[in-house]
Design an enzyme around this catalytic site. Sequence first.
Site, PDB file in Angstrom:
ATOM      1  CD  GLU A  23     -66.626  31.098 -32.048  1.00  0.00           C
ATOM      2  OE1 GLU A  23     -67.171  30.395 -31.171  1.00  0.00           O
ATOM      3  OE2 GLU A  23     -65.795  30.636 -32.857  1.00  0.00           O
ATOM      4  CG  ASP A  56     -65.250  27.265 -26.368  1.00  0.00           C
ATOM      5  OD1 ASP A  56     -64.094  27.025 -25.979  1.00  0.00           O
ATOM      6  OD2 ASP A  56     -65.812  26.606 -27.253  1.00  0.00           O
TER       7      ASP A  56
END
Length: 140
Positions: A50, A68
């Site tokens: 990520e 995000d």
Amino acid sequence: MKAFIVLVALALAAPAFGRTMDRCSLAREMSNLGVPRDQLARWTCIAEHESSYRTGVVGPENYNGSNDYGIFQINNYYWCQPANGRFSYNECALSCNALLTDDITNSVRCAQKILGQQGWSAWSTWKYCDGYLPSIDSCF
């Protein structure tokens, strides 16, 4: 093109804030925060894919206009309140900027909440972390 410019800007700004961890430092800190040891290999895999273990990362705009945040790339539409005041369900009851600090406590607590509600597949990178993963035992 807009997304590319945002990515370049974020890449240039990334060294200015946050920190970069590694697999073992993340595993040890998460363990110290009470995360079960049998989950640590999965969490470190997710963080690697990520954010490359970087705490200060804000991802590019998603298809729905959300972003995000942090080491686990937690979405601001559902989980944290963005600074711009945009609507958020804010299920973790915190500012998205709280996910960008060197202290990963907020990120870990919020990620655990997400896991509890949605499971590992809440992360799009789960496909890289489902199945056999190397042990984290050498980190301790």
